[in-house]
Structures are given as C-alpha cells and as structure tokens.
Motif scaffolding. Structure first.
Motif, PDB file in Angstrom:
ATOM      1  N   SER A 366      42.819  46.796  56.450  1.00 33.14           N
ATOM      2  CA  SER A 366      43.750  46.009  55.729  1.00 33.14           C
ATOM      3  C   SER A 366      43.401  46.514  54.266  1.00 33.14           C
ATOM      4  N   LEU A 367      44.352  46.619  53.553  1.00 32.59           N
ATOM      5  CA  LEU A 367      44.341  47.019  52.125  1.00 32.59           C
ATOM      6  C   LEU A 367      43.617  45.762  51.171  1.00 32.59           C
ATOM      7  N   HIS A 368      44.100  44.372  51.784  1.00 32.79           N
ATOM      8  CA  HIS A 368      43.234  43.427  51.211  1.00 32.79           C
ATOM      9  C   HIS A 368      41.533  43.504  51.531  1.00 32.79           C
ATOM     10  N   ALA A 369      41.268  44.080  52.614  1.00 30.86           N
ATOM     11  CA  ALA A 369      40.007  44.017  53.007  1.00 30.86           C
ATOM     12  C   ALA A 369      39.239  44.949  51.930  1.00 30.86           C
ATOM     13  N   ALA A 370      39.810  46.139  51.751  1.00 31.08           N
ATOM     14  CA  ALA A 370      39.477  47.295  51.123  1.00 31.08           C
ATOM     15  C   ALA A 370      39.258  46.779  49.711  1.00 31.08           C
ATOM     16  N   ALA A 371      40.363  46.279  49.013  1.00 32.50           N
ATOM     17  CA  ALA A 371      40.227  45.715  47.746  1.00 32.50           C
ATOM     18  C   ALA A 371      38.996  44.621  47.550  1.00 32.50           C
ATOM     19  N   ALA A 372      39.142  43.740  48.383  1.00 39.88           N
ATOM     20  CA  ALA A 372      38.056  42.796  48.401  1.00 39.88           C
ATOM     21  C   ALA A 372      36.815  43.283  48.361  1.00 39.88           C
ATOM     22  N   THR A 373      36.478  44.029  49.272  1.00 40.64           N
ATOM     23  CA  THR A 373      35.025  44.706  49.580  1.00 40.64           C
ATOM     24  C   THR A 373      34.702  45.554  48.123  1.00 40.64           C
ATOM     25  N   ALA A 374      35.611  46.127  47.580  1.00 36.42           N
ATOM     26  CA  ALA A 374      35.372  46.996  46.229  1.00 36.42           C
ATOM     27  C   ALA A 374      34.902  46.024  45.114  1.00 36.42           C
ATOM     28  N   LEU A 375      35.495  44.886  45.413  1.00 37.98           N
ATOM     29  CA  LEU A 375      35.246  43.811  44.202  1.00 37.98           C
ATOM     30  C   LEU A 375      33.892  43.442  44.310  1.00 37.98           C
ATOM     31  N   VAL A 376      33.636  42.879  45.604  1.00 35.64           N
ATOM     32  CA  VAL A 376      32.374  42.283  46.026  1.00 35.64           C
ATOM     33  C   VAL A 376      31.267  43.318  45.780  1.00 35.64           C
ATOM     34  N   LEU A 377      31.436  44.449  46.007  1.00 38.24           N
ATOM     35  CA  LEU A 377      30.447  45.521  45.982  1.00 38.24           C
ATOM     36  C   LEU A 377      29.951  45.547  44.650  1.00 38.24           C
ATOM     37  N   LEU A 378      31.137  45.837  43.615  1.00 36.36           N
ATOM     38  CA  LEU A 378      30.853  45.962  42.038  1.00 36.36           C
ATOM     39  C   LEU A 378      30.112  44.956  41.567  1.00 36.36           C
ATOM     40  N   GLU A 379      30.293  43.678  42.102  1.00 34.00           N
ATOM     41  CA  GLU A 379      29.646  42.379  41.388  1.00 34.00           C
ATOM     42  C   GLU A 379      28.063  42.463  41.855  1.00 34.00           C
ATOM     43  N   GLY A 380      28.235  43.199  43.051  1.00 35.87           N
ATOM     44  CA  GLY A 380      26.465  43.328  43.461  1.00 35.87           C
ATOM     45  C   GLY A 380      26.178  44.651  42.788  1.00 35.87           C
ATOM     46  N   ASP A 381      25.423  45.636  43.534  1.00 36.42           N
ATOM     47  CA  ASP A 381      24.807  46.746  42.879  1.00 36.42           C
ATOM     48  C   ASP A 381      25.546  47.922  43.343  1.00 36.42           C
TER      49      ASP A 381
END
Length: 855
Positions: A366-381
């Motif tokens: 899902s495009l939303h899954a990719a976008a959400a995963t990217a945002l969550v990753l960046l707020e982590g490490d």
C-alpha cells in the motif's frame, strides 16, 4: 447592568453585562431567561459568555461550577471550552464536575471536571492506557473522579490492544454503576428500550425515537423522567440524560444483542450518512464489506472536516469489518498514515502497520503503508535514504495509473516531496517531479503549487504566487493534510500572513490532542512567518512549545524545525551560546538520519550569528554550505533566504568576483518575482556590487519596494546597508534618516548586535545617540586623551581582541587605515602594545558604553 438570578436549573448567576454591545447583551439575557425569548445565533451567545467571564475574572479569581455538565447548552459549552484553553495565569477557569467532592490522591489534587487533572489521574491509575483511549474514557465518564478511580481493574474493554475499536460507552464498576444502574433496572422494559435507543442515538433527537417507536416513545420516557434519569424537552424535541454516567448505566445494563438491534433500528432512521454508517457498523456481528466501505467513506469525510482522530477510529473499524485481507490491510495502512502524519500517534501507527503487514497476502504494498513506514522510521533512527526508497518504489511499482483523484497517491507524493527536501540531494527530485507531471488529467492544485514553490522558491513563477495567494485567501477550514500542504507552499513564498488562521487551526488542534503531527506543522509555519514578519517573541514561545510537544510525542526528527528557529532567533539577538547550542543539536538530529538538506539550516543560523559579530569570513563559509557562491542552488529551499547575506559576506572578505557572480545568479533566477521580500533582497544585493550612482537608485528602490516594511528585520538590514553607502558618500543627512530607522527597528526586535552596528554608523554620520550627561562624559573621555571619536572606536575594538582586518570590516575601513589609527593611539595613551589597551582605557575612565556614545 448587573444581573443576579438563577438559571432554569437553579444555578446562581451574578454577571455584569454592561461591557457587551446591544446584540450580545440581548442574546445572553435571553439565553439566561432574562427575559424569555428566542435564543440568538450560538456564536453570539458564546462570544458574549466569554466577554462577560473575562471581564469578571479581570478583578478577581472566578470559578465556574456546573452540577450537571450534560445539561449545559451547546453555546455555553462552546464558550467554556474556549475559556478552558485560556493561557496559563488566567484568573477564570471552569470546574464542570459532579455532586461528589474533590478527591485527594497522594501528591495529586483533582477537582471534578478539570480535564488535565482528570487525565493525569486516569494515567496514574492506568499507566498503560494509550492517550486516545484515555480521551474516550474521560468523555464517557464526564471526567468524574469517582468514576475514574472505580474503573474495573482489568476489564477487556479497557485493556484491549491499542488499535482495537473503542467501546461506545465506558464500562463502570458495580459500585459506580449502582448509582444509576439500580434505578435503570427497575424501569419498565419499554422505558429501558427507549432509553437504550436514546443513549445510542447520541443526539437526544425525539424525532428519531418516535420514528422507531411511534407515539409510545414519549410515554415510555415518563418513568425515566420520574426517576430523575432524563429530562425531556417537548418544545425542543430533545431528551437529555442527567449525567453521562446515566447513559453508561443504560448501555451497560443492556445485552449485546439488544444493542445490535437498537443500532440496526437507528441505522434506518438517522439521516446523516456518517452516523448511519456507524450504526450499521455497530449492528454487525460478522465482517461486512458494504458496511466497511461506507465506514471508509465516513473516514474520508471526517478527515476533510479536520477530525483525523475520528477518521483513524473509523478506518480501524472498517478494517475489522473487511472480509478480504487486501482491503483490511489497505484500511489499516491508511489509518497508520493518518496516525503518523496528522494525529501524532506514532506508537499506534507502528502497531497498525504491523497488523497491516500481518494480514497482507502479497502483491504490491500500500502507498499509505510505505508513506507511514517512512515517517515512523524517520522519527526513530531511520535514514532519509531508506524512507525515500520505500516511497519511490511504492509509487513506481504501483498500479494506480497516476490517477490524480487517488488520494492515497497524492498523500504518498506529498510525503516524498518532504523527504526530498530533508535529504538535500539533487538526484532525489527528478523521480518525484516526473511522477507529479504524469498525473492525469492534471495534478491537484495544492500539489502543483507545492511542486512549483518548495523545491526552488527563488525561481517560482510569478503566476504561482498569484494562484497560491488566491487559494490561501479563499480556502475554508478543512483536512489537516490539505492545510499543511497549502501553508507549506505559502511559507516559502512569504504568503502565510494572509492565511495564519489555517496555521492556528492546526496549532489548536495539536494542543487539544486531536491532530498533533498536523499541529506541529502549524507551529513550524507560524514560527517561520513570525521571524520574517517581526513577531519574535511569539515565535520564541511557539518554538518552545512546539519543541516540547514534539519531544513529548516522540517526533524526534520533526523537532529540528524548532531547533532551527530558536538558533536563528538567538543568532539575530547576539546570543552566541544559544545559537551554538541549538545549531549543534539541529546538526546532530539531522545528520544522524542523513538529512543533509535539513542540516544546512544550521549553517543559516550560524552565518547570521557570525554576521552580527562581524566575523564575515566564518559567515561566508557557512553560507556557501547553504548555496555555493555564484549559484542559487535549485533544490535548496532556503538559498534565496540567505542570498543577500552571502553577497555581503563575500564583499567584506574581498571576494568581489564571487559577490558579483551571486548577484548575477539571483538575477538569472528572477527571484524577485516569487516574493516582494525576495525582490527587496535582490535589489539590495545588486546595489552592493553596483557603482555608487546606480547603487543609490537600487537601494532606494529596495527600501521603497511594495510590502518592504512587512519584513522588518530584512528591511532594517537593507536600510543599514543603504545608510552605510550614503555615509561613505558623505550624504550624511539622508544617511542619518535610514540608519536611525534601522537602529530603532533592531532595538525593537531585540537584535542587539545589529542595533549596535547601525548605532555606530549613525554616530559616524554625525548624530550621537542622545544628549545625556553620559554622552558628554564619553566625549570627555576621548578628548582627555586626545583621541578622536574614530580612534576611540578603533581602540575599544582592538582592546576586545579584534584583528586589524576585523576592525576594518566592522568600520568599513582598510586594514592599513586601522594600523595607522593604532600607531597614533598608542602614544596618546602612553602604551606600546595592544595588550595594554584595555587597562589604559579603564584608567582613562572610559567604558564600552562610551564607545557606543562617541560620535
């Protein structure tokens, strides 16, 4: 006019209405029943409430109590909600509680109805309960301390996984439920059925109840009225529960089958499509795709109205009702995207993504899954490279056909645009720009404006600014994502001034906990606008608040925006320790994630600080990290912001060729067409490298350019540069005019190093700062040693450790001239080296302030 009375429920009222205009006074009088009549527009009533309460609170603390919050009129509730968000220190505050006394908990005093205290109490009792669930519990219990403390120790409805659908009514322990449940249980079956419909219907609409049960509905409720559980307003056709706990007791005493039947009935009666979808959903015992599809549409309408939290709840419930794994995964992913990009529930977003991956059955992600995963990753490490590749691959491998009406695709492209900006790598932009250009029939206006304004604002066509200005002026309140996109483009083209209401809407939503990530974007936009428009104190407060909110909610990466603003403010005000600390932290946060585009903003702040100190060499090197001399970097959004700085730093470090090349780059980019501020800065940069006659014309055009005074710090800096050129040309009268205006602006802003520089120039032009005794003393100090005013300035700067070159740059003199001054100064002071300057000046009785007063 002083009014002392009781309202319809016996509450004592003592209000002064004399401060209201006639419309507000009449509206509030009628709302209070003085005299009876038709209640006016609710907004007028709410505004009148606020004015009266603020007036009363001005002279003494004011406590508002409500024995039965559920019975407060909507207009009054609106006013109290606004009042509850008054800034700290306000002397008025609501206390909508219950009949029970305040409850003492070790180290925690909780008064009924205080939302913050009630939330702290609930978190203390149930530390594992997520924030969005606590909000639901607080709403369902009316924030009554007794109900909060007596919640069941381990009911399934409370200790459910974070992403499960919330129960429609908060469960109560036997002790609390007994307060109302016993009376509900004694009621006739018909009455209990009518109460259940009313409780689940939620609006108290008697028309709906009559549609379900006919005329018998009113008769059935009489027993509940006698038991003091509800109040029926026949004139308004409303049924009101006497307390939220009554509603909880009614629903809690029903069976699941009874509730489903009631929801099924209500789904056929309510007219609102969103309420109908929810009733259908609650009536379902098994997955049902038609209902899931309706609820998904409800989520989309809800987010367009600005309530992303409710949209997430609807999407999760729609996923639960989805019979096909692909639909379930897609809906969970969209909920995760909203959680990460709007509501600020990063942990919940991570769990939703985990569930989406678990139920996925293969095929493209899902495009939303990719976008959400990217945002969550960046707020982590995570790094921007990983985030970029996730989203780019999802877009390029998708089967969306580049449909411009596909909201999931638009969200993914918007996310990718932000990632490209953070990365600061030129090769990242072409795939994004190609994807936007491929949208059919054409890109949505918001996305097209982002594409034209953000990557390269200096080269944005003038028509882009016109279209964006119209969109900013005419937009209505809407989805947080839409507001963020429009405001982001507006900030880069200096257009947010006309649309600050949208940014404040995001901020207030974030403060209320509804759209925290969207609220952070609102904080960022207001901070950036506050700096260029001179609202520095507001900007500092918002940056402090935004940074605290980002840290509290786990947005470690997003916090870099606030670090930049705090560093920039500290640099402008000459706080070296401050700008160094903030810039260091910004660099650490961004380089850890390889966000080199974001990291360049630290160089912007360091350069401004160095310029204020007169360290033009350091400033030049920092500015070249933002955009190299002679080229306005095409994918560095802040390159245009620092273009004038770079030209000045190059000239003051004898790099005229680089300065002229940069001015040519600014002209070729036509940066003046994108913003009146860019136009002013471009004219000033051209003036710096132009011959004197042409320079004066260019400076005058810059100072008088349309809207120039809307950007006070930049405008004052241009006037300073203009005044310096005029003084060197011995046009002292006109020079004093511009230097005096610049000095006053810098002082008003608190830009101390810039105020000192302009004041020095002003005195050199022949005007002392004032005619005080201190000024006379300063002149006497210089005269007693035989020093001229220029020699006094050179002596103090040399005593502070500046080199001849640095002194020359500060005073616009050559190094040889400074050497000559020092050659004359030493014998006058009876010394032979720079090391003795400080003691000699001190012995003379001169101070650093004297240098500021010498003319």
């Amino acid at each position: 006019m002083e009014t002392r009375t009781h309202d319809a429920r016996g509450a004592h009222v003592g209000l002064s209405l004399s401060g209201l205009d006639e419309e507000q006074r009449d509206a509030l009088s009628v709302a209070l029943g003085l005299p009876p009549g038709h209640v006016a527009d609710g907004t007028v009533v709410a505004r009148a409430h606020l004015l009266v309460l603020r007036h009363e609170a001005a002279g003494h603390p004011l406590l508002l109590t409500a024995d039965d919050p559920s019975a407060i009129r909507r207009q009054t509730r609106t006013a109290l909600e606004v009042l509850a968000h008054e800034p700290p220190g306000s002397r008025a505050g609501p206390d909508a509680g219950s009949r029970s006394p305040s409850v003492d908990v070790p180290g925690l005093l909780v008064r009924p109805g205080d939302e913050e205290a009630a939330d702290r109490l609930l978190h203390h009792a149930f530390p594992a309960m997520p924030l969005h669930q606590r909000r639901h519990v607080l709403a369902g219990t009316g924030r009554t301390p007794l109900a909060l403390l007596r919640l069941p120790d381990a009911p399934p409805a409370i200790r459910f996984p974070p992403v499960e659908a919330l129960p429609e009514v908060v469960p109560l322990t036997e002790g609390v439920e007994a307060l109302f449940g016993m009376r509900v249980g004694r009621l006739p079956a018909a009455t209990r059925a009518a109460l259940l419909l009313a409780a689940l219907e939620g609006e108290g609409d008697m028309h709906v109840l009559r549609g379900a049960e006919g005329d018998a509905a009113r008769a059935a409720l009489e027993a509940a009225e006698t038991a003091q559980l509800v109040e029926v307003d026949d004139e308004a056709h409303r049924v009101l529960f006497r307390h939220p706990l009554v509603r909880s007791a009614v629903v809690g005493s029903s069976t699941r089958a009874e509730r489903r039947r009631a929801h099924r009935v209500l789904a056929g009666l309510v007219g609102d499509p969103d309420r109908r979808a929810w009733h259908r959903a609650e009536a379902c015992a098994t997955p049902d795709e038609p209902t899931a599809a309706l609820l998904e549409k409800t989520a989309h309408r809800t987010v367009r109205r600005g309530d992303a939290t409710a949209a997430v709840t609807a999407l999760v419930r729609a996923a639960d009702l989805s019979p096909h794994p692909a639909d379930q995964s897609r809906r969970l992913a969209e909920a995760a995207y909203l959680g990460a990009s709007v509501t600020g529930e990063l942990e919940n977003a991570s769990e939703l993504l985990r569930r989406a991956r678990t139920v996925a059955t293969g095929g493209r992600g899902s495009l939303h899954a990719a976008a959400a995963t990217a945002l969550v990753l960046l707020e982590g490490d995570g790094t921007v490279e990983t985030a970029y590749r996730l989203v780019v691959d999802a877009i390029e491998e998708g089967s969306h056909g580049y449909d411009a009406t596909d909201s999931e695709l638009i969200d993914a492209l918007s996310t990718l645009l932000a990632i490209c900006g953070w990365a600061g790598r030129a090769e990242y932009w072409p795939p994004l720009l190609r994807a936007i250009d491929r949208l059919v029939p054409e890109p949505p206006e918001e996305l097209r404006l982002l594409r034209e304004a953000v990557p390269d604002p200096a080269r944005a066509p003038e028509a882009t600014r016109g279209r964006l200005a119209a969109l900013v002026r005419n937009r209505a309140a809407g989805a947080p994502g839409s507001l963020v996109r429009v405001d982001t483009a507006a900030v880069f083209l200096d257009l947010l001034a006309d649309g600050r209401a949208g940014a404040w809407q995001l901020v207030e939503s974030g403060r209320a906990g509804h759209a925290v990530a969207g609220g952070l974007a609102g904080f960022v936009h207001l901070c950036l606008d506050d700096f260029v428009t001179g609202r520095w104190e507001e900007g500092r407060r918002l940056a402090d608040e935004g940074l605290a909110l980002a840290r509290a909610r786990g947005y470690a990466f997003t916090g870099w925006y606030f670090l930049f603003h705090l560093a920039l403010l500290a640099a402008a005000r000459g706080d070296e320790a401050g700008w160094t600390s903030w810039a260091d932290e910004l660099t650490h946060v961004t380089t850890l994630r390889r966000a080199h585009g974001a990291a360049r903003f630290a160089h912007h702040a360091r350069a401004l600080g160095a310029l204020g100190q007169g360290d033009f060499e350091a400033a030049y090197h920092h500015l070249c990290e933002v955009s190299p001399a002679g080229a306005l970097a095409p994918n560095a959004p802040n390159a245009a912001w620092v273009a004038l700085d770079l030209v000045e730093a190059a000239l003051r470090t004898n790099r005229r060729a680089q300065a002229e090349a940069h001015v040519r780059a600014m002209a070729e980019a036509r940066s003046g067409g994108a913003s009146p501020r860019f136009a002013m800065l471009t004219l000033a940069a051209r003036a710096l490298v132009a011959p004197d006659a042409e320079a004066l014309l260019l400076f005058r055009a810059a100072v008088d350019s349309p809207g120039a005074r809307d950007w006070p710090f930049d405008h004052a800096r241009v006037r300073l540069l203009y005044g310096e050129r005029l003084r060197r040309l011995r046009m002292v009268t006109e020079s004093r005019h511009h230097l005096g205006a610049a000095t006053e602006t810098f002082r008003r802003l608190g830009a101390a190093p810039w105020a000192a520089r302009s004041a020095t120039e002003l005195r050199a032009a022949g005007r002392p700062r004032s005619g005080s005794a201190a000024d006379s003393a300063a002149a006497d100090s210089a005269a007693s040693a035989g020093l001229t005013s220029q020699e006094m300035k050179v002596a103090f700067l040399a005593a502070e450790g500046l080199t001849n070159k640095q002194i020359g740059e500060r005073l616009f003199l050559s190094s040889r001239t400074i050497s000559t001054h020092l050659y004359r100064i030493f014998p006058k002071l009876g010394i032979s080296s720079r090391a003795a300057l400080r003691d000699a000046l001190s012995h003379l009785g001169a101070t650093a302030d004297d240098m500021d007063r010498t003319g």
